[in-house]
Design an enzyme around this catalytic site. Structure first.
Site, mmCIF file in Angstrom:
data_model
loop_
_atom_site.group_PDB
_atom_site.id
_atom_site.type_symbol
_atom_site.label_atom_id
_atom_site.label_comp_id
_atom_site.label_asym_id
_atom_site.label_seq_id
_atom_site.Cartn_x
_atom_site.Cartn_y
_atom_site.Cartn_z
ATOM 1 N N SER A 101 -2.574 8.410 -3.873
ATOM 2 C CA SER A 101 -3.087 8.408 -2.506
ATOM 3 C C SER A 101 -3.093 9.807 -1.915
ATOM 4 O O SER A 101 -2.185 10.601 -2.150
ATOM 5 C CB SER A 101 -2.236 7.506 -1.611
ATOM 6 N N LYS A 137 -0.019 0.471 -4.274
ATOM 7 C CA LYS A 137 -1.125 1.297 -3.753
ATOM 8 C C LYS A 137 -2.086 0.420 -2.958
ATOM 9 O O LYS A 137 -2.597 0.842 -1.911
ATOM 10 C CB LYS A 137 -1.869 1.965 -4.904
ATOM 11 N N HIS A 188 -0.569 -0.203 0.288
ATOM 12 C CA HIS A 188 -0.702 1.057 1.062
ATOM 13 C C HIS A 188 -2.062 1.072 1.740
ATOM 14 O O HIS A 188 -2.185 1.352 2.941
ATOM 15 C CB HIS A 188 -0.571 2.272 0.142
ATOM 16 N N ASN A 189 -3.104 0.733 0.992
ATOM 17 C CA ASN A 189 -4.452 0.748 1.564
ATOM 18 C C ASN A 189 -4.639 -0.335 2.614
ATOM 19 O O ASN A 189 -5.300 -0.125 3.632
ATOM 20 C CB ASN A 189 -5.499 0.609 0.454
ATOM 21 N N GLU A 195 -3.106 0.974 5.614
ATOM 22 C CA GLU A 195 -4.027 2.017 6.103
ATOM 23 C C GLU A 195 -5.131 1.383 6.948
ATOM 24 O O GLU A 195 -5.437 1.855 8.052
ATOM 25 C CB GLU A 195 -4.618 2.721 4.874
HETATM 26 C C1 6PG Z 1 -6.121 6.948 -0.410
HETATM 27 C C2 6PG Z 1 -7.357 6.239 0.152
HETATM 28 C C3 6PG Z 1 -8.333 5.999 -0.973
HETATM 29 C C4 6PG Z 1 -9.730 5.640 -0.526
HETATM 30 C C5 6PG Z 1 -9.798 4.424 0.321
HETATM 31 C C6 6PG Z 1 -11.239 3.983 0.473
HETATM 32 O O1 6PG Z 1 -5.041 6.324 -0.423
HETATM 33 O O2 6PG Z 1 -6.275 8.100 -0.813
HETATM 34 O O3 6PG Z 1 -6.962 4.994 0.695
HETATM 35 O O4 6PG Z 1 -7.786 5.057 -1.857
HETATM 36 O O5 6PG Z 1 -10.283 6.665 0.239
HETATM 37 O O6 6PG Z 1 -9.160 3.356 -0.158
HETATM 38 O O7 6PG Z 1 -11.319 3.511 1.717
HETATM 39 P P1 6PG Z 1 -12.103 2.173 2.110
HETATM 40 O O8 6PG Z 1 -11.442 1.049 1.360
HETATM 41 O O9 6PG Z 1 -11.903 2.165 3.585
HETATM 42 O O10 6PG Z 1 -13.518 2.370 1.685
#
Ligand code: 6PG
Length: 478
Positions: A130, A184, A187-188, A191
């Site tokens: 990430s 991960k 994590h997303n 996010e």
């Molecule tokens: C990270 C980001 C990376 C990616 C997003 C895509 O942890 O570096 O989260 O994995 O940029 O997952 O974002 P979207 O799912 O919003 O398109």
């Protein structure tokens, strides 16, 4: 004997290229491979001065240029392309060699791949990485899964290139097989929730507070110095400060208001549904993106003139201060739900994930990096089996101090017709958790009435069913 590389990267688009450069900058000799050799050559021409690279045109030459145990980092699109690269390289590797998938693969794919390659004596490591392209080059947060013995040979290299906090790498062995990619994925998901809450805070400050983007940027910059300090708050201020060169308008006003998503947030919610973990904050953020991206439905609603409130845009309090409180409290709920999902999966799959260690490696390098994660780490270090972050002293204190403002903000959003599913669902989750009695009792009664699905009683053990169709509606043991 020509020098061998300690690690190799196949797939040299920006992320792969930057990981390769990062390894080279840390003194490792890096083998390079890409489907089109031109990109491999470009990397060496442009960045060859940064360290030692061994470019190869063929997969066989690439593998031959690696020292044993060979460590091959795959950085290609998740899904089919990753399977294709595995199929190409696995036959060229020997027992004890390892393939490291550093893409955003689905954790169930990683579990399948790890089992299949283990049968061939090969190690397969699904590693969440990430931090985007900048993180890959300057220090990502890395979440490797796979066999523990792989980490013994691979971990030191990953820790070299990872982001550091007080000299400690934001990289740790997460757990076996798909554990790294699962973490991960969550994590997303977190996010997504964090971004949705920030967007709702912006919308309220704009629509109810009447602040312009530049003013809101200053508010976020101010918040970034306090307990909300994080990469996402920091970049939000930058995005809101931006003025579109061609129109002179605020950048945020010339962007089409339809949020896209590559899928990791969706996966998080799907996995949570199977695990029975209510990640309402993440789910609302995924659905909010889907709603925003549904132009036909939104156009139909606009054409039909769906009515909204007529009340003037007011707030019964200090809007800025209240929104900060609501944002912090809702963020705590979203993170609490995400960590609960990690703990549930760890139990389900026998991964033995240390939640405090996950908070620790998310303190830098990753997209959700924030001061806030120090408190999460402290909470789990104190109580690794914590049922929810919301009962940790620090967070309990923060939420109890925020709740009046949080309720005012949720009420204002509802009364003013501002969509704030993140704030509202977080508050509903909080109230659901603390409720002495929930209306779920009525749902159990309804289910028993129409489906004889039985229920439990508060005053004695066992399962029961009421004979709803009979005159006396007798209760019987189920
Ligand atoms: C990270 C980001 C990376 C990616 C997003 C895509 O942890 O570096 O989260 O994995 O940029 O997952 O974002 P979207 O799912 O919003 O398109």
């Amino acid at each position: 004997m020509s020098e061998k590389a300690q690690i190799g990267v196949t797939g040299l688009a920006v992320m792969g290229r930057n990981l390769a450069r990062n390894f080279a900058r840390h003194g490792h000799t890096v083998a390079l491979h890409n489907r089109s050799y031109g990109r491999t050559k470009e990397l060496v021409e442009e960045f060859g001065h940064e360290g030692k690279f061994i470019p190869s045109e063929s997969a066989a030459d690439f593998v031959a240029s690696l020292e044993r145990p060979r460590r091959v980092v795959i950085m290609v699109k998740a899904g089919g392309p990753t399977d294709a690269v595995i199929d190409e390289f696995a036959p060229l590797l020997e027992p004890g060699d390892m393939l490291i998938d550093a893409g955003n693969a689905h954790y169930l794919d990683t579990r399948r791949r790890e089992a299949a390659l283990k049968a061939k004596g090969l190690h397969f490591v699904g590693a969440g990485v990430s931090g985007g392209e900048e993180g890959a080059l300057h220090g990502p947060s890395i979440m490797p899964g796979g066999p523990k013995e792989s980490y013994d040979a691979l971990g030191p290299l990953l820790e070299d290139i990872a982001a550091k906090v007080d000299g400690e790498p934001c990289c740790v062995h997460v757990g076996p097989d798909g554990a790294g990619h699962f973490v991960k994925m969550v994590h997303n998901g977190i996010e997504y929730a964090d971004m949705q809450l920030i967007a709702e805070a912006y919308d309220l400050l704009r629509q109810v507070g009447g602040h312009e983007p530049a003013e809101i940027a200053a508010i976020f910059q101010d918040w970034n110095e306090g307990r909300l300090g994080s990469y996402l708050i920091e970049i939000t201020a930058e995005v809101l400060k931006q003025v579109d060169a061609s129109t002179g308008k605020p950048f945020v006003d010339i962007v089409v208001d339809q949020a896209e998503q590559k899928g990791t947030g969706r996966w998080t919610v799907q996995a949570a549904l199977d695990l029975g973990v209510p990640v309402s904050g993440i789910a609302e953020s995924v659905f909010a993106r889907a709603l925003s991206g549904g132009p036909d439905v939104r156009k139909a609603a606009a054409d039909a003139g769906l009515p909204g409130p007529t009340a003037e845009k007011t707030h019964a309090g200090d809007l800025k201060a209240d929104v900060e409180q609501a944002l912090f409290a809702s963020k705590i709920v979203a993170y609490a739900q995400g960590f609960q999902q990690i703990q549930a999966a760890s139990k389900e799959y026998g991964w033995d994930i240390d939640p405090g260690a996950m908070a620790k490696i998310w303190r830098a390098g990753c997209i959700i990096r924030a001061k806030f994660l120090d408190f999460i780490k402290q909470a789990y270090d104190k109580q690794p089996e914590l049922a929810t972050l919301l009962v940790d002293d620090y967070f309990l204190d923060a939420v109890s101090g925020a709740q009046d403002a949080w309720r005012r903000v949720a009420a204002t959003a509802a009364q003013q017709g501002i969509p704030a599913p993140g704030f509202a669902s977080a508050l509903a989750y909080y109230d659901g958790l603390r409720a002495k009695r929930l209306p779920a009792a009525l749902i159990q009664g309804q289910r028993d009435f129409f489906g004889a699905h039985t229920y439990h009683r508060v005053d004695k053990d066992g399962s029961f069913h009421t004979l709803w169709a009979t005159e006396d509606r007798k209760e019987v043991d189920a």
